[in-house]
Design a protein around this motif. Structure first.
Motif, PDB file in Angstrom:
ATOM      1  N   TRP A   1     -12.275  -1.983 -14.658  1.00 45.99           N
ATOM      2  CA  TRP A   1     -10.989  -1.452 -15.116  1.00 45.99           C
ATOM      3  C   TRP A   1     -10.183  -0.874 -13.958  1.00 45.99           C
ATOM      4  O   TRP A   1      -8.983  -1.121 -13.840  1.00 45.99           O
ATOM      5  CB  TRP A   1     -11.192  -0.393 -16.195  1.00 45.99           C
ATOM      6  N   LYS A   2     -10.825  -0.090 -13.101  1.00 45.86           N
ATOM      7  CA  LYS A   2     -10.113   0.499 -11.965  1.00 45.86           C
ATOM      8  C   LYS A   2      -9.538  -0.581 -11.053  1.00 45.86           C
ATOM      9  O   LYS A   2      -8.410  -0.468 -10.573  1.00 45.86           O
ATOM     10  CB  LYS A   2     -11.052   1.383 -11.158  1.00 45.86           C
ATOM     11  N   GLY A   3     -10.329  -1.625 -10.799  1.00 51.02           N
ATOM     12  CA  GLY A   3      -9.853  -2.717  -9.952  1.00 51.02           C
ATOM     13  C   GLY A   3      -8.674  -3.450 -10.556  1.00 51.02           C
ATOM     14  O   GLY A   3      -7.705  -3.786  -9.864  1.00 51.02           O
ATOM     15  N   ILE A   4      -8.739  -3.694 -11.854  1.00 56.18           N
ATOM     16  CA  ILE A   4      -7.636  -4.371 -12.532  1.00 56.18           C
ATOM     17  C   ILE A   4      -6.386  -3.499 -12.519  1.00 56.18           C
ATOM     18  O   ILE A   4      -5.283  -3.974 -12.251  1.00 56.18           O
ATOM     19  CB  ILE A   4      -8.038  -4.752 -13.972  1.00 56.18           C
ATOM     20  N   GLN A   5      -6.564  -2.229 -12.780  1.00 55.91           N
ATOM     21  CA  GLN A   5      -5.425  -1.309 -12.796  1.00 55.91           C
ATOM     22  C   GLN A   5      -4.743  -1.257 -11.425  1.00 55.91           C
ATOM     23  O   GLN A   5      -3.511  -1.318 -11.325  1.00 55.91           O
ATOM     24  CB  GLN A   5      -5.905   0.072 -13.209  1.00 55.91           C
ATOM     25  N   LYS A   6      -5.535  -1.182 -10.366  1.00 55.87           N
ATOM     26  CA  LYS A   6      -4.976  -1.137  -9.006  1.00 55.87           C
ATOM     27  C   LYS A   6      -4.274  -2.448  -8.658  1.00 55.87           C
ATOM     28  O   LYS A   6      -3.177  -2.447  -8.091  1.00 55.87           O
ATOM     29  CB  LYS A   6      -6.094  -0.855  -8.006  1.00 55.87           C
ATOM     30  N   ALA A   7      -4.907  -3.576  -9.001  1.00 51.77           N
ATOM     31  CA  ALA A   7      -4.316  -4.872  -8.670  1.00 51.77           C
ATOM     32  C   ALA A   7      -3.040  -5.130  -9.470  1.00 51.77           C
ATOM     33  O   ALA A   7      -2.106  -5.754  -8.958  1.00 51.77           O
ATOM     34  CB  ALA A   7      -5.330  -5.985  -8.908  1.00 51.77           C
ATOM     35  N   VAL A   8      -2.969  -4.664 -10.695  1.00 53.09           N
ATOM     36  CA  VAL A   8      -1.746  -4.829 -11.484  1.00 53.09           C
ATOM     37  C   VAL A   8      -0.619  -4.005 -10.869  1.00 53.09           C
ATOM     38  O   VAL A   8       0.529  -4.462 -10.804  1.00 53.09           O
ATOM     39  CB  VAL A   8      -1.989  -4.448 -12.964  1.00 53.09           C
ATOM     40  N   ASP A   9      -0.939  -2.814 -10.394  1.00 51.10           N
ATOM     41  CA  ASP A   9       0.079  -1.995  -9.735  1.00 51.10           C
ATOM     42  C   ASP A   9       0.606  -2.661  -8.468  1.00 51.10           C
ATOM     43  O   ASP A   9       1.785  -2.561  -8.157  1.00 51.10           O
ATOM     44  CB  ASP A   9      -0.478  -0.612  -9.388  1.00 51.10           C
ATOM     45  N   GLU A  10      -0.284  -3.365  -7.742  1.00 52.18           N
ATOM     46  CA  GLU A  10       0.113  -3.995  -6.482  1.00 52.18           C
ATOM     47  C   GLU A  10       0.712  -5.384  -6.665  1.00 52.18           C
ATOM     48  O   GLU A  10       1.648  -5.752  -5.964  1.00 52.18           O
ATOM     49  CB  GLU A  10      -1.099  -4.090  -5.546  1.00 52.18           C
ATOM     50  N   ASN A  11       0.134  -6.189  -7.573  1.00 48.18           N
ATOM     51  CA  ASN A  11       0.501  -7.604  -7.667  1.00 48.18           C
ATOM     52  C   ASN A  11       1.129  -8.008  -8.995  1.00 48.18           C
ATOM     53  O   ASN A  11       1.386  -9.182  -9.208  1.00 48.18           O
ATOM     54  CB  ASN A  11      -0.739  -8.477  -7.431  1.00 48.18           C
ATOM     55  N   GLY A  12       1.293  -7.089  -9.901  1.00 47.15           N
ATOM     56  CA  GLY A  12       1.871  -7.441 -11.188  1.00 47.15           C
ATOM     57  C   GLY A  12       0.868  -8.142 -12.093  1.00 47.15           C
ATOM     58  O   GLY A  12      -0.330  -7.853 -12.071  1.00 47.15           O
ATOM     59  N   PHE A  13       1.369  -9.088 -12.868  1.00 47.10           N
ATOM     60  CA  PHE A  13       0.568  -9.768 -13.887  1.00 47.10           C
ATOM     61  C   PHE A  13      -0.673 -10.458 -13.318  1.00 47.10           C
ATOM     62  O   PHE A  13      -1.731 -10.456 -13.951  1.00 47.10           O
ATOM     63  CB  PHE A  13       1.448 -10.781 -14.620  1.00 47.10           C
ATOM     64  N   LEU A  14      -0.573 -11.031 -12.134  1.00 50.31           N
ATOM     65  CA  LEU A  14      -1.727 -11.732 -11.546  1.00 50.31           C
ATOM     66  C   LEU A  14      -2.886 -10.791 -11.235  1.00 50.31           C
ATOM     67  O   LEU A  14      -4.027 -11.229 -11.120  1.00 50.31           O
ATOM     68  CB  LEU A  14      -1.323 -12.480 -10.278  1.00 50.31           C
ATOM     69  N   GLY A  15      -2.612  -9.511 -11.123  1.00 54.22           N
ATOM     70  CA  GLY A  15      -3.661  -8.536 -10.878  1.00 54.22           C
ATOM     71  C   GLY A  15      -4.684  -8.464 -11.995  1.00 54.22           C
ATOM     72  O   GLY A  15      -5.830  -8.080 -11.774  1.00 54.22           O
ATOM     73  N   ILE A  16      -4.278  -8.855 -13.203  1.00 55.16           N
ATOM     74  CA  ILE A  16      -5.216  -8.877 -14.327  1.00 55.16           C
ATOM     75  C   ILE A  16      -6.383  -9.807 -14.013  1.00 55.16           C
ATOM     76  O   ILE A  16      -7.526  -9.525 -14.354  1.00 55.16           O
ATOM     77  CB  ILE A  16      -4.499  -9.330 -15.617  1.00 55.16           C
ATOM     78  N   PHE A  17      -6.103 -10.908 -13.355  1.00 56.43           N
ATOM     79  CA  PHE A  17      -7.124 -11.922 -13.109  1.00 56.43           C
ATOM     80  C   PHE A  17      -7.925 -11.689 -11.833  1.00 56.43           C
ATOM     81  O   PHE A  17      -9.049 -12.150 -11.729  1.00 56.43           O
ATOM     82  CB  PHE A  17      -6.477 -13.312 -13.061  1.00 56.43           C
ATOM     83  N   MET A  18      -7.356 -10.989 -10.863  1.00 53.02           N
ATOM     84  CA  MET A  18      -8.062 -10.836  -9.595  1.00 53.02           C
ATOM     85  C   MET A  18      -8.574  -9.436  -9.311  1.00 53.02           C
ATOM     86  O   MET A  18      -9.478  -9.256  -8.510  1.00 53.02           O
ATOM     87  CB  MET A  18      -7.185 -11.290  -8.434  1.00 53.02           C
ATOM     88  N   GLY A  19      -8.073  -8.444  -9.989  1.00 51.68           N
ATOM     89  CA  GLY A  19      -8.432  -7.068  -9.687  1.00 51.68           C
ATOM     90  C   GLY A  19      -9.887  -6.734  -9.945  1.00 51.68           C
ATOM     91  O   GLY A  19     -10.530  -6.060  -9.146  1.00 51.68           O
ATOM     92  N   GLY A  20     -10.427  -7.196 -11.063  1.00 54.27           N
ATOM     93  CA  GLY A  20     -11.819  -6.907 -11.390  1.00 54.27           C
ATOM     94  C   GLY A  20     -12.783  -7.533 -10.410  1.00 54.27           C
ATOM     95  O   GLY A  20     -13.792  -6.940 -10.035  1.00 54.27           O
ATOM     96  N   PHE A  21     -12.472  -8.744  -9.971  1.00 55.70           N
ATOM     97  CA  PHE A  21     -13.357  -9.425  -9.027  1.00 55.70           C
ATOM     98  C   PHE A  21     -13.298  -8.785  -7.653  1.00 55.70           C
ATOM     99  O   PHE A  21     -14.308  -8.696  -6.963  1.00 55.70           O
ATOM    100  CB  PHE A  21     -13.002 -10.909  -8.934  1.00 55.70           C
ATOM    101  N   THR A  22     -12.123  -8.341  -7.248  1.00 57.91           N
ATOM    102  CA  THR A  22     -11.990  -7.687  -5.950  1.00 57.91           C
ATOM    103  C   THR A  22     -12.764  -6.371  -5.916  1.00 57.91           C
ATOM    104  O   THR A  22     -13.468  -6.080  -4.958  1.00 57.91           O
ATOM    105  CB  THR A  22     -10.502  -7.426  -5.643  1.00 57.91           C
TER     106      THR A  22
END
Length: 118
Positions: free
Chosen positions: A71-92
């Motif tokens: 969840w933290k990774g997705i939240q951070k990636a959405v803040d940085e990359n927008g909608f695509l962060g949903i798909f890459m934030g958790g893996f990062t």
């Protein structure tokens, strides 16, 4: 006192999961998914941080903690990359954990023969 809190909270989580496994016909994989999703939901509603600050490793090591990391990774990636962060934030955020789970899961499948629960 930190060690005692981590011990009893982690033990309580494990005991509750063991009771769930014994009293239901849920497969272990489904219980694991339930724990990860619960950790992510608790993180989303801002309840996991106080819980983790109280319990320490007793809360961050079980699968609930993994869901919170996702969840933290997705939240951070959405803040940085927008909608695509949903798909890459958790893996990062959890790349090491996912890689270790894949490698050790594969090695365990080579050594042991999985059985279905009756």
């Amino acid at each position: 006192m930190d060690y005692i809190n981590a011990f009893w909270v982690g033990g309580l989580i494990c005991a509750l999961v063991q009771i769930l496994m014994e009293k239901t016909k849920l497969m272990p994989g489904r219980i694991m998914v339930l724990l990860v999703c619960t950790g992510a939901v608790l993180g989303a509603v801002q309840l996991y941080e106080p819980f983790q600050s109280y319990a320490g490793a007793g809360a961050s090591v079980p699968l609930l903690g993994f869901g919170n990391v996702l969840w933290k990774g997705i939240q951070k990636a959405v803040d940085e990359n927008g909608f695509l962060g949903i798909f890459m934030g958790g893996f990062t955020a959890s790349a090491v954990g996912i890689s270790a789970a894949l490698v050790f899961g594969y090695l365990a499948s080579l050594i042991f023969k999985p059985k279905m629960k009756k």
